[in-house]
Design a protein around this motif. Sequence first.
Motif, PDB file in Angstrom:
ATOM      1  N   ALA A 177       0.826  -1.206   0.000  1.00 17.36           N
ATOM      2  CA  ALA A 177       0.000   0.000   0.000  1.00 17.36           C
ATOM      3  C   ALA A 177       0.866   1.264   0.000  1.00 17.36           C
ATOM      4  CB  ALA A 177      -0.919  -0.012   1.211  1.00 17.36           C
ATOM      5  N   PHE A 178       0.408   2.265  -0.744  1.00 18.12           N
ATOM      6  CA  PHE A 178       1.036   3.580  -0.698  1.00 18.12           C
ATOM      7  C   PHE A 178       0.663   4.274   0.603  1.00 18.12           C
ATOM      8  CE2 PHE A 178       0.732   3.140  -5.434  1.00 18.12           C
ATOM      9  CZ  PHE A 178       2.098   3.220  -5.700  1.00 18.12           C
ATOM     10  N   THR A 179       1.552   5.125   1.098  1.00 20.40           N
ATOM     11  CA  THR A 179       1.288   5.911   2.303  1.00 20.40           C
ATOM     12  C   THR A 179       1.328   7.395   1.933  1.00 20.40           C
ATOM     13  OG1 THR A 179       3.644   5.852   2.871  1.00 20.40           O
ATOM     14  CG2 THR A 179       2.234   4.151   3.836  1.00 20.40           C
ATOM     15  N   PRO A 180       0.748   8.254   2.776  1.00 22.08           N
ATOM     16  CA  PRO A 180       0.731   9.687   2.465  1.00 22.08           C
ATOM     17  C   PRO A 180       2.124  10.227   2.158  1.00 22.08           C
ATOM     18  CG  PRO A 180      -0.700   9.224   4.315  1.00 22.08           C
ATOM     19  CD  PRO A 180       0.021   7.944   4.022  1.00 22.08           C
ATOM     20  N   GLY A 181       2.218  10.977   1.090  1.00 14.54           N
ATOM     21  CA  GLY A 181       3.495  11.534   0.659  1.00 14.54           C
ATOM     22  C   GLY A 181       4.144  10.772  -0.472  1.00 14.54           C
ATOM     23  N   ASP A 182       3.755   9.506  -0.665  1.00 14.78           N
ATOM     24  CA  ASP A 182       4.296   8.746  -1.800  1.00 14.78           C
ATOM     25  C   ASP A 182       3.818   9.367  -3.109  1.00 14.78           C
ATOM     26  OD1 ASP A 182       5.517   6.984  -0.098  1.00 14.78           O
ATOM     27  OD2 ASP A 182       3.982   5.431  -0.253  1.00 14.78           O
ATOM     28  N   SER A 183       4.595   9.169  -4.149  1.00 12.77           N
ATOM     29  CA  SER A 183       4.199   9.698  -5.452  1.00 12.77           C
ATOM     30  C   SER A 183       4.766   8.816  -6.548  1.00 12.77           C
ATOM     31  CB  SER A 183       4.696  11.145  -5.618  1.00 12.77           C
ATOM     32  OG  SER A 183       6.112  11.182  -5.610  1.00 12.77           O
ATOM     33  N   TYR A 184       4.167   8.906  -7.708  1.00 16.30           N
ATOM     34  CA  TYR A 184       4.663   8.190  -8.886  1.00 16.30           C
ATOM     35  C   TYR A 184       4.134   8.891 -10.122  1.00 16.30           C
ATOM     36  CZ  TYR A 184      -0.035   6.108  -9.050  1.00 16.30           C
ATOM     37  OH  TYR A 184      -1.397   5.923  -9.110  1.00 16.30           O
ATOM     38  N   THR A 185       4.740   8.553 -11.231  1.00 15.81           N
ATOM     39  CA  THR A 185       4.303   9.076 -12.522  1.00 15.81           C
ATOM     40  C   THR A 185       3.944   7.899 -13.414  1.00 15.81           C
ATOM     41  OG1 THR A 185       5.745  11.008 -12.345  1.00 15.81           O
ATOM     42  CG2 THR A 185       4.948  10.435 -14.539  1.00 15.81           C
ATOM     43  N   VAL A 186       2.859   8.033 -14.139  1.00 17.40           N
ATOM     44  CA  VAL A 186       2.444   6.979 -15.055  1.00 17.40           C
ATOM     45  C   VAL A 186       2.104   7.618 -16.405  1.00 17.40           C
ATOM     46  CG1 VAL A 186       0.069   7.082 -14.231  1.00 17.40           C
ATOM     47  CG2 VAL A 186       0.837   5.062 -15.437  1.00 17.40           C
ATOM     48  N   VAL A 187       2.546   6.957 -17.464  1.00 18.15           N
ATOM     49  CA  VAL A 187       2.236   7.409 -18.825  1.00 18.15           C
ATOM     50  C   VAL A 187       1.183   6.486 -19.402  1.00 18.15           C
ATOM     51  CG1 VAL A 187       3.136   7.744 -21.151  1.00 18.15           C
ATOM     52  CG2 VAL A 187       4.545   8.356 -19.169  1.00 18.15           C
ATOM     53  N   SER A 188       0.114   7.065 -19.925  1.00 16.14           N
ATOM     54  CA  SER A 188      -0.969   6.297 -20.544  1.00 16.14           C
ATOM     55  C   SER A 188      -1.115   6.696 -22.001  1.00 16.14           C
ATOM     56  CB  SER A 188      -2.290   6.544 -19.813  1.00 16.14           C
ATOM     57  OG  SER A 188      -2.206   6.177 -18.452  1.00 16.14           O
ATOM     58  N   ARG A 189      -1.630   5.755 -22.770  1.00  8.90           N
ATOM     59  CA  ARG A 189      -1.980   6.052 -24.161  1.00  8.90           C
ATOM     60  C   ARG A 189      -3.494   5.943 -24.267  1.00  8.90           C
ATOM     61  NH1 ARG A 189       2.391   6.332 -27.573  1.00  8.90           N
ATOM     62  NH2 ARG A 189       0.935   6.351 -29.320  1.00  8.90           N
ATOM     63  N   GLN A 190      -4.157   7.094 -24.308  1.00  7.90           N
ATOM     64  CA  GLN A 190      -5.615   7.122 -24.348  1.00  7.90           C
ATOM     65  C   GLN A 190      -6.105   6.918 -25.778  1.00  7.90           C
ATOM     66  OE1 GLN A 190      -6.633  10.932 -22.600  1.00  7.90           O
ATOM     67  NE2 GLN A 190      -7.093   9.940 -20.657  1.00  7.90           N
ATOM     68  N   PRO A 191      -7.034   5.954 -25.973  1.00  8.16           N
ATOM     69  CA  PRO A 191      -7.556   5.755 -27.326  1.00  8.16           C
ATOM     70  C   PRO A 191      -8.311   6.989 -27.813  1.00  8.16           C
ATOM     71  CG  PRO A 191      -8.413   4.096 -25.787  1.00  8.16           C
ATOM     72  CD  PRO A 191      -7.623   5.061 -24.990  1.00  8.16           C
ATOM     73  N   VAL A 192      -8.132   7.309 -29.060  1.00 10.04           N
ATOM     74  CA  VAL A 192      -8.872   8.406 -29.696  1.00 10.04           C
ATOM     75  C   VAL A 192     -10.004   7.760 -30.490  1.00 10.04           C
ATOM     76  CG1 VAL A 192      -8.780  10.320 -31.315  1.00 10.04           C
ATOM     77  CG2 VAL A 192      -6.824   9.855 -29.822  1.00 10.04           C
ATOM     78  N   VAL A 193     -11.225   7.981 -30.058  1.00  8.73           N
ATOM     79  CA  VAL A 193     -12.371   7.300 -30.676  1.00  8.73           C
ATOM     80  C   VAL A 193     -13.471   8.315 -30.965  1.00  8.73           C
ATOM     81  CG1 VAL A 193     -11.885   5.112 -29.560  1.00  8.73           C
ATOM     82  CG2 VAL A 193     -13.349   6.768 -28.408  1.00  8.73           C
ATOM     83  N   SER A 194     -14.380   7.898 -31.825  1.00  8.41           N
ATOM     84  CA  SER A 194     -15.558   8.707 -32.141  1.00  8.41           C
ATOM     85  C   SER A 194     -16.710   7.759 -32.395  1.00  8.41           C
ATOM     86  CB  SER A 194     -15.298   9.558 -33.387  1.00  8.41           C
ATOM     87  OG  SER A 194     -15.144   8.718 -34.526  1.00  8.41           O
ATOM     88  N   PRO A 195     -17.952   8.221 -32.209  1.00  2.00           N
ATOM     89  CA  PRO A 195     -19.094   7.340 -32.484  1.00  2.00           C
ATOM     90  C   PRO A 195     -19.061   6.745 -33.885  1.00  2.00           C
ATOM     91  CG  PRO A 195     -19.811   9.300 -31.318  1.00  2.00           C
ATOM     92  CD  PRO A 195     -18.371   9.512 -31.654  1.00  2.00           C
ATOM     93  N   ARG A 196     -18.640   7.552 -34.888  1.00  2.85           N
ATOM     94  CA  ARG A 196     -18.617   7.046 -36.263  1.00  2.85           C
ATOM     95  C   ARG A 196     -17.660   5.846 -36.373  1.00  2.85           C
ATOM     96  NH1 ARG A 196     -19.352   9.674 -41.508  1.00  2.85           N
ATOM     97  NH2 ARG A 196     -20.066  11.430 -40.267  1.00  2.85           N
ATOM     98  N   ARG A 197     -16.491   5.977 -35.745  1.00  5.17           N
ATOM     99  CA  ARG A 197     -15.509   4.895 -35.818  1.00  5.17           C
ATOM    100  C   ARG A 197     -16.022   3.642 -35.113  1.00  5.17           C
ATOM    101  NH1 ARG A 197      -9.396   4.973 -33.290  1.00  5.17           N
ATOM    102  NH2 ARG A 197      -8.746   2.935 -34.098  1.00  5.17           N
ATOM    103  N   LEU A 198     -16.675   3.808 -33.963  1.00  2.01           N
ATOM    104  CA  LEU A 198     -17.197   2.657 -33.227  1.00  2.01           C
ATOM    105  C   LEU A 198     -18.355   2.004 -33.976  1.00  2.01           C
ATOM    106  CD1 LEU A 198     -17.065   4.043 -29.574  1.00  2.01           C
ATOM    107  CD2 LEU A 198     -15.386   2.624 -30.773  1.00  2.01           C
TER     108      LEU A 198
END
Length: 727
Positions: A358-379
């Motif tokens: 478990a993380f405790t107060p004061g801990d930190s991290y960085t995460v990189v995400s790749r968010q999908p780019v979508v549209s109703p037409r594509r779906l």
Amino acid sequence: MSTETGGPTERAVDAARRPLAALFEPRGLALLSAGLLLFSFTFPLYGIIDVVGDPSTFLLVVAVTLVLATGLSRVVGAWTALPVGLGLLVLGLWMYASALPADVVAQQDRILGDVVSLFMGLSVLRLQMIELFALAYTPAPVFLTWYLVLRRRYVGAALVGGAALTFFVLTGDVDTLVALLGALGAVGTVGFGRLERFGGADRAVETMAVVLAAMVVATMLVSVVPGGTGTPFGLFGEGGTDTIEGSLINSDQRVSIQGSISLSSAVRFTVESPREAYWRTGAYDRYTGDGWVRTGSTLDYRGEMSGPQGESRIVEQAVTIESELDAMPAAWKPVRVSENVAGDTSVTSLGGLQPASAFTPGDSYTVVSRQPVVSPRRLQRAGDDYPGRIESRYTNLPASTPDRVATRTRQIQDGAGADTAYETARAVESYLEREKGYSLEVDRPDGEVADSFLFEMDEGYCTYFATTMVTMLRTQDIPARFVVGYTTGEQVDSGTYQVRGLDSHAWVEVYFPDVGWVQFDPTPAGPRQDAEQDRIEGGGDLGNVDDDPEPTTEPPSTPDRPTTNPSPATPGSTVGPIRTPTTDGDAVRTANDERGGIPLPEPPSREEAALILVVLAGVAAGARRLGLHERAYRAVWVRWQPRADPASDVQRAFERVEYVLAREERPRRDGETPRQYLAAIDADEPVERVYRLHERARYAGDVTVSLADDAVAAANEIVRERTGPLG
């Protein structure tokens, strides 16, 4: 010459009664107990098969195995049958291992980890190809248990059946009442078996009751699997408080669906991100009818992971922990974490991140995400050409799911004119938003959750909405899964979001070919801002919130406060019109929230009542075996003399004094007169006085109230002076 009496009818009745009477002989009771033990470990297997397929094949395997054991018990000795049972186990497990996907078999450490995790309290339901595992595992313990009991090897039968049951107790896949029945079956098999051989009915039954009660008490006092997520049976729950954050965010491999809850305003973490999103902590693929299980293993993070299939944008998030958190929130889909946590991060089988501790107060991290780019037409154009592994894993439902769920979903499709998976998902999402109200005050349904919510409940919270939507989509062979985490939270600065316990939430992800997983949120949005703002400004929590809990769910019975919404084109959003997310908070049952005053204890459940009865029966039997009931009776009898008639009062006073003298000196011997006895023990004057009064009343017939008063008073004085704790 025949000795039978009575006519043909009487003889036929007697013949019909003999088999029934035999069931209540020690041999019959031993067989019935073994049958109860068999039921206790095959029943959870039946439930597991029902979750993933048709249990009829499983029932056939059990029946064939019982027939085989019965036949071999007549012609084969134990030393021949034992290798047969072990061979069945080895053969079954080999068949299961051979059928696993090649990528799983190649990771031998992963298989070993799965095996170890089962004995550490993780559900069998998390295994892949679980139906084959159940069919492979079942024959060996069923065969050996039934064979051994038929051969009158009662202890061996109890050991084999008890080991099979213990396995499911360790994994948490057997409920309290079934585990109790199995323990009763094991004790009964041994006890009635010994009774058949050695007799002593009363003592055997008492011993069985004591042993069973001791087993129940032991499980109440000792955790079978420290740190495991299984729930070995105990009395009056597991301790602690049910909260949604505990069940959804910290639940690890399994989520159970609970009843009424309340909120916490505690700040959990702060996110700095150029884009807002839902901060995902986990997903679950296997629906059990009353909850969710994540199948597959968790592996160590080994560098950058793959992103979504189609077009995506990079979003970097800096997370600062504000209070203890046993999860690693990140926007979907995470692909990389910072070096300071990389060595302590695991990746789940469904692509989520988990911290080693478990993380405790004061801990930190960085995460990189790749968010999908979508549209109703594509779906709309994505189609339904799903990969086989996706379709088989994410469209599966328990065989016991009522057909009316699929029927209602088709009606919604037809009403909305939905022709594609995307249109169906939007239609179901809109239907649940429109037709079901939002409330934290709900009763947990007894049956299948999605069916109950769809047809029998008017309102619920996020767990109910998300579970029902996933189930409805799966009835139409649309891959979907149950997802948990936090909504965006409150924007406190440009690109900075403060996330509280009341933002914990459950939603839905739907799979689209060449796109990947896209978020939908069927929980109705609405004006809950005032209620939550009051909660935040008031400070503290509603009730005492335990951050180490079991499942539950969300906020007061008003809809959710508006928050800044993730863009429809990102994973943290629902495709389509921008919607206000409904959030669910850290929660605890508040039995007296409405009534006020001192909370009343809830009545015991069926399982708890059964355990109480077993413990009380064991205590009574143990007391009888030790003679405690007789000693307790005597302790009261010698100290307290209710008055009746003079003759009876004198007789009772005399008997009390003799009882005390027998304990203090020695009992009066057969043929020894009272006068001889008094002389032998050198009795003092008060004792001689009681004996004289008794002799006078018995032989002279001179019994007055005054004489009885003297006898009782003298006896009381002797008892007070001579008796210590009688125990």
